[in-house]
Design a protein around this motif. Structure first.
Motif, PDB file in Angstrom:
ATOM      1  N   VAL A 192       9.600  12.898  -1.274  1.00  0.00           N
ATOM      2  CA  VAL A 192       8.294  12.234  -1.291  1.00  0.00           C
ATOM      3  C   VAL A 192       8.126  11.167  -0.212  1.00  0.00           C
ATOM      4  CG1 VAL A 192       6.801  10.742  -2.685  1.00  0.00           C
ATOM      5  CG2 VAL A 192       7.875  12.722  -3.711  1.00  0.00           C
ATOM      6  N   LEU A 193       9.153  10.394   0.082  1.00  0.00           N
ATOM      7  CA  LEU A 193       9.015   9.275   1.031  1.00  0.00           C
ATOM      8  C   LEU A 193       8.437   9.694   2.380  1.00  0.00           C
ATOM      9  CD1 LEU A 193      12.166   7.100   0.256  1.00  0.00           C
ATOM     10  CD2 LEU A 193       9.785   6.636  -0.359  1.00  0.00           C
ATOM     11  N   PRO A 194       8.836  10.819   2.954  1.00  0.00           N
ATOM     12  CA  PRO A 194       8.249  11.206   4.250  1.00  0.00           C
ATOM     13  C   PRO A 194       6.754  11.534   4.179  1.00  0.00           C
ATOM     14  CG  PRO A 194      10.312  12.372   3.894  1.00  0.00           C
ATOM     15  CD  PRO A 194       9.965  11.700   2.599  1.00  0.00           C
ATOM     16  N   THR A 195       6.216  11.748   2.987  1.00  0.00           N
ATOM     17  CA  THR A 195       4.797  12.103   2.856  1.00  0.00           C
ATOM     18  C   THR A 195       3.893  10.881   2.727  1.00  0.00           C
ATOM     19  OG1 THR A 195       4.768  12.268   0.437  1.00  0.00           O
ATOM     20  CG2 THR A 195       5.471  14.226   1.670  1.00  0.00           C
ATOM     21  N   LEU A 196       4.471   9.696   2.569  1.00  0.00           N
ATOM     22  CA  LEU A 196       3.661   8.488   2.398  1.00  0.00           C
ATOM     23  C   LEU A 196       3.002   8.093   3.714  1.00  0.00           C
ATOM     24  CD1 LEU A 196       6.074   6.411   0.148  1.00  0.00           C
ATOM     25  CD2 LEU A 196       4.239   7.957  -0.554  1.00  0.00           C
ATOM     26  N   VAL A 197       1.792   7.608   3.634  1.00  0.00           N
ATOM     27  CA  VAL A 197       1.028   7.227   4.824  1.00  0.00           C
ATOM     28  C   VAL A 197       1.186   5.731   5.057  1.00  0.00           C
ATOM     29  CG1 VAL A 197      -1.265   7.158   5.865  1.00  0.00           C
ATOM     30  CG2 VAL A 197      -0.624   9.066   4.378  1.00  0.00           C
ATOM     31  N   SER A 198       1.669   5.378   6.241  1.00  0.00           N
ATOM     32  CA  SER A 198       1.857   3.970   6.586  1.00  0.00           C
ATOM     33  C   SER A 198       0.559   3.375   7.105  1.00  0.00           C
ATOM     34  CB  SER A 198       2.933   3.827   7.662  1.00  0.00           C
ATOM     35  OG  SER A 198       4.151   4.326   7.199  1.00  0.00           O
ATOM     36  N   PRO A 199       0.213   2.171   6.646  1.00  0.00           N
ATOM     37  CA  PRO A 199      -1.000   1.516   7.151  1.00  0.00           C
ATOM     38  C   PRO A 199      -0.752   0.912   8.527  1.00  0.00           C
ATOM     39  CG  PRO A 199       0.123   0.085   5.620  1.00  0.00           C
ATOM     40  CD  PRO A 199       0.886   1.378   5.640  1.00  0.00           C
ATOM     41  N   ARG A 200      -1.816   0.606   9.212  1.00  0.00           N
ATOM     42  CA  ARG A 200      -1.727  -0.104  10.491  1.00  0.00           C
ATOM     43  C   ARG A 200      -1.673  -1.593  10.204  1.00  0.00           C
ATOM     44  NH1 ARG A 200      -1.051   3.018  14.977  1.00  0.00           N
ATOM     45  NH2 ARG A 200      -2.054   5.008  14.717  1.00  0.00           N
ATOM     46  N   ILE A 201      -0.654  -2.245  10.717  1.00  0.00           N
ATOM     47  CA  ILE A 201      -0.425  -3.652  10.440  1.00  0.00           C
ATOM     48  C   ILE A 201      -1.584  -4.525  10.917  1.00  0.00           C
ATOM     49  CG2 ILE A 201       1.066  -5.632  10.950  1.00  0.00           C
ATOM     50  CD1 ILE A 201       2.282  -3.631   9.030  1.00  0.00           C
ATOM     51  N   TYR A 202      -2.151  -4.211  12.088  1.00  0.00           N
ATOM     52  CA  TYR A 202      -3.188  -5.058  12.648  1.00  0.00           C
ATOM     53  C   TYR A 202      -4.398  -5.172  11.728  1.00  0.00           C
ATOM     54  CZ  TYR A 202      -0.510  -5.225  16.923  1.00  0.00           C
ATOM     55  OH  TYR A 202       0.490  -5.442  17.838  1.00  0.00           O
ATOM     56  N   GLU A 203      -4.642  -4.178  10.906  1.00  0.00           N
ATOM     57  CA  GLU A 203      -5.746  -4.251   9.958  1.00  0.00           C
ATOM     58  C   GLU A 203      -5.517  -5.354   8.916  1.00  0.00           C
ATOM     59  OE1 GLU A 203      -6.165  -0.348   8.300  1.00  0.00           O
ATOM     60  OE2 GLU A 203      -6.384   0.568  10.281  1.00  0.00           O
TER      61      GLU A 203
ATOM     62  N   THR B 152       0.833  -1.204   0.000  1.00  0.00           N
ATOM     63  CA  THR B 152       0.000   0.000   0.000  1.00  0.00           C
ATOM     64  C   THR B 152       0.871   1.258   0.000  1.00  0.00           C
ATOM     65  OG1 THR B 152      -0.203   0.100   2.416  1.00  0.00           O
ATOM     66  CG2 THR B 152      -1.873  -1.166   1.232  1.00  0.00           C
ATOM     67  N   VAL B 153       2.020   1.181   0.643  1.00  0.00           N
ATOM     68  CA  VAL B 153       2.953   2.309   0.627  1.00  0.00           C
ATOM     69  C   VAL B 153       3.558   2.447  -0.767  1.00  0.00           C
ATOM     70  CG1 VAL B 153       5.075   3.241   1.630  1.00  0.00           C
ATOM     71  CG2 VAL B 153       3.434   2.058   3.084  1.00  0.00           C
ATOM     72  N   TRP B 154       3.951   1.326  -1.376  1.00  0.00           N
ATOM     73  CA  TRP B 154       4.539   1.374  -2.725  1.00  0.00           C
ATOM     74  C   TRP B 154       3.525   1.913  -3.731  1.00  0.00           C
ATOM     75  CZ3 TRP B 154       8.748   1.821  -0.852  1.00  0.00           C
ATOM     76  CH2 TRP B 154       9.553   0.832  -0.291  1.00  0.00           C
ATOM     77  N   ARG B 155       2.244   1.549  -3.575  1.00  0.00           N
ATOM     78  CA  ARG B 155       1.211   2.074  -4.488  1.00  0.00           C
ATOM     79  C   ARG B 155       1.121   3.592  -4.399  1.00  0.00           C
ATOM     80  NH1 ARG B 155      -1.744  -1.673  -2.180  1.00  0.00           N
ATOM     81  NH2 ARG B 155      -2.190  -3.618  -3.148  1.00  0.00           N
TER      82      ARG B 155
END
Length: 138
Positions: free
Chosen positions: A124-135, A97-100
């Motif tokens: 750009v890399l610092p602007t990417l939103v990391s997903p929550r793993i537990y989801e 999801t981060v790579w997308r």
């Protein structure tokens, strides 16, 4: 004869790869690697992760050749790491999801040099939103 002109291309090619992780609380760590991704590179990457996040880690890995080589697994076991492989090209891989996001941001852009690409990634890399793993685990 009718032939299309062919542009002269350089014989050398430089590549830039990214290795990244997303933590269980949504933090991310991404690093650039010039050249090929190998088990030696992945060993170094895991050591960087240990410096960043601590010695005791459980790492969910994509099923890439550089993460499944015997020497990499041997080092991980010696370091006390728990490695959990995902299915090949798992749709539920949170790092995808981060790579997308990155792919969407760099669509239709041409980088004329590795330095130009690296500068873009630094921005750009610092602007990417990391997903929550537990989801992804439920």
């Amino acid at each position: 004869m009718n032939s299309r002109p062919r542009p002269r291309l350089s014989s050398g090619r430089t590549s830039l790869n990214l290795l990244g992780v997303v933590t269980d609380v949504g933090d991310s760590y991404i690093t650039t690697v010039t050249g090929r991704l190998t088990s030696e590179v992945s060993k170094h990457f895991v050591r960087l992760l240990q410096q960043e996040f601590g010695e005791k880690l459980a790492i969910v890995l994509v099923n890439a050749p550089y993460f499944i080589e015997r020497s990499f697994k041997k080092q991980a076991a010696a370091d006390g790491l728990l490695l959990v492989p995902t299915a090949v090209f798992a749709a539920t891989d949170p790092v995808r999801t981060v790579w997308r996001q990155l792919q969407a941001k760099r669509a239709n852009r041409l980088f004329r040099s590795i330095n130009e690409l690296t500068a873009y990634l630094d921005e750009v890399l610092p602007t990417l939103v990391s997903p929550r793993i537990y989801e992804y685990l439920c």
